[in-house]
Scaffold this active site. Structure first.
Site, PDB file in Angstrom:
ATOM      1  N   ILE A 168       0.683  -1.574   0.319  1.00 55.36           N
ATOM      2  CA  ILE A 168      -0.099   0.351   0.003  1.00 55.36           C
ATOM      3  C   ILE A 168       1.096   1.285   0.186  1.00 55.36           C
ATOM      4  CG2 ILE A 168      -1.717   0.972   1.288  1.00 55.36           C
ATOM      5  CD1 ILE A 168      -2.638  -1.874   2.594  1.00 55.36           C
ATOM      6  N   ARG A 189      10.714  -0.709   8.053  1.00 52.91           N
ATOM      7  CA  ARG A 189      12.082  -2.210   8.737  1.00 52.91           C
ATOM      8  C   ARG A 189      13.193  -1.922   7.921  1.00 52.91           C
ATOM      9  NH1 ARG A 189       9.330  -6.767  10.714  1.00 52.91           N
ATOM     10  NH2 ARG A 189       8.975  -7.113   8.986  1.00 52.91           N
ATOM     11  N   ARG A 250      -3.473   1.273  11.110  1.00 53.49           N
ATOM     12  CA  ARG A 250      -4.540   1.055  11.759  1.00 53.49           C
ATOM     13  C   ARG A 250      -4.661   1.666  13.147  1.00 53.49           C
ATOM     14  NH1 ARG A 250      -6.563  -2.353   9.266  1.00 53.49           N
ATOM     15  NH2 ARG A 250      -6.559  -4.546   9.530  1.00 53.49           N
ATOM     16  N   GLU A 279     -11.392   2.320  18.467  1.00 57.54           N
ATOM     17  CA  GLU A 279     -12.422   2.494  16.926  1.00 57.54           C
ATOM     18  C   GLU A 279     -13.354   1.223  17.997  1.00 57.54           C
ATOM     19  OE1 GLU A 279     -11.676  -0.126  13.023  1.00 57.54           O
ATOM     20  OE2 GLU A 279     -10.332   2.237  13.734  1.00 57.54           O
ATOM     21  N   HIS A 297     -13.245   3.817   9.531  1.00 54.45           N
ATOM     22  CA  HIS A 297     -11.936   2.576   8.964  1.00 54.45           C
ATOM     23  C   HIS A 297     -12.978   1.970   7.377  1.00 54.45           C
ATOM     24  CE1 HIS A 297      -9.621  -0.727  10.617  1.00 54.45           C
ATOM     25  NE2 HIS A 297      -9.851  -0.449   9.116  1.00 54.45           N
TER      26      HIS A 297
END
Length: 347
Positions: A168, A189, A250, A279, A297
């Protein structure tokens, strides 16, 4: 006494629980292989309610909203597979599943472009103050044009920062670099291979540089305990007061209350949020602000993509219980063990 032998009883089909309402066509497809039990009312079950409904089930088709912990697995030792229709799987104790031989699958790849669309749109909405402008018009406050009316921030030619450069993140980078001439920097990372980095015109930087240089920072990293509050008060203090922050990853990656303070105090220009730590509850501190765009979301919420997400979970389930090879396992060790033994529940 009859001389003919009675036919052997057909093996019972594995029992499958579907935790949320899904497309009827998917249910019909699964019903050919499973004894299907659906959450037709689409209720949000408590952990206790989920456990009660899992009684006797060998398979679970779930979302990222149902916690799958060791205690649940121990209460249902017959459970053999947890197949998610989402990419994220931080709700699943994967190690506990591996230890018990429970297959875990997710749905990567099928929602990449749709989520990238939403992420880029949300970033633009925050930068150009679209939510605030829409409310301004609806409230009947627009009575004349003004030179400084709802002035926002440019997207084109600005610096796009991406934290988390997976599928993404790369799709968002392409939109920014190729569509809007943005200067793309990223932190991940691990650095991308040169042949993946070059077409994006992206530059790898450390996290502090990413925060300092980004005009528009987009978060697309997975949630892990280590990533909780990866963007908190200290990180926000490094960002430009003219910058925007967009989170389509997230909830919990951002310290929502620290973000609200930075926005309220003018230390950050704007934010766009599709996910929240608590949420569906959104902190009142964020809801009170005009300079944040809040979404429920919906990053993957197009019909085509949602059908693909459910379809990927269906494919994983059917493969797992018919001797096939599930296409997208989270744990390849468990998948390989299943495939080697040709395990089928009820055999």
């Amino acid at each position: 006494m009859s001389g003919s032998a009675s036919a052997p009883a057909a093996a019972a089909r594995p029992r499958l629980l579907i935790s949320r309402a899904v497309f009827p066509e998917a249910v019909a497809q699964l019903a050919a292989h499973f004894d299907v039990h659906c959450n037709a009312d689409d209720a949000e079950w408590t952990p206790g309610e989920l456990s009660e409904r899992l009684t006797g089930c060998q398979a679970l088709l779930a979302t990222a909203g149902e916690p799958i912990a060791a205690a649940l697995l121990d209460a249902h030792p017959g459970l053999r597979a947890v197949c998610l229709m989402t990419v994220g799987f931080n709700n699943v104790d994967v190690a506990a599943c591996e230890a018990r031989g429970v297959l875990v699958t997710n749905a990567p790849g099928v929602l990449t472009e749709t989520t990238a669309d939403l992420g880029f749109a949300l970033m633009m909405a925050a930068a150009r103050r679209l939510g605030e402008a829409e409310r301004y018009v609806r409230a009947g406050r627009w009575t004349k044009w003004g030179f400084d009316l709802l002035i926002g921030r440019d997207i084109h030619g600005s610096t796009l920062g991406i934290l988390g450069m997976g599928r993404i993140g790369q799709a968002i980078a392409r939109r920014g670099a190729l569509g809007f001439g943005m200067n793309v920097i990223y932190h991940n990372r691990s650095r991308l291979p040169a042949d993946e980095e070059a077409p994006l015109g992206a530059r790898y930087v450390d996290k502090a540089t990413l925060l300092r240089e980004s005009d528009h920072l987009v978060l697309v990293l997975p949630y892990t305990p280590q990533n909780r509050h990866a963007i908190g008060a200290a990180e926000l203090a490094l960002m430009k007061p003219t910058a925007t922050l967009t989170n389509v990853a997230r909830g919990g990656i951002v310290d929502d209350l620290a973000l609200a303070r930075a926005l309220r105090e003018g230390r950050l220009a704007a934010a766009g949020l599709d996910v929240f730590e608590t949420e569906p509850e959104v902190p009142a501190e964020l809801r009170a602000l005009d300079n944040v765009v809040l979404l429920p979301h919906i990053g993957s919420a197009t019909e085509v993509t949602r059908r693909r997400m459910v379809g990927r979970a269906v494919d994983n389930l059917i493969a797992a219980f018919t001797g096939g090879e599930p296409p997208t396992p989270v744990s390849t060790a468990v998948r390989d063990a299943w495939h080697a033994r040709r395990v089928a529940v009820g055999r």
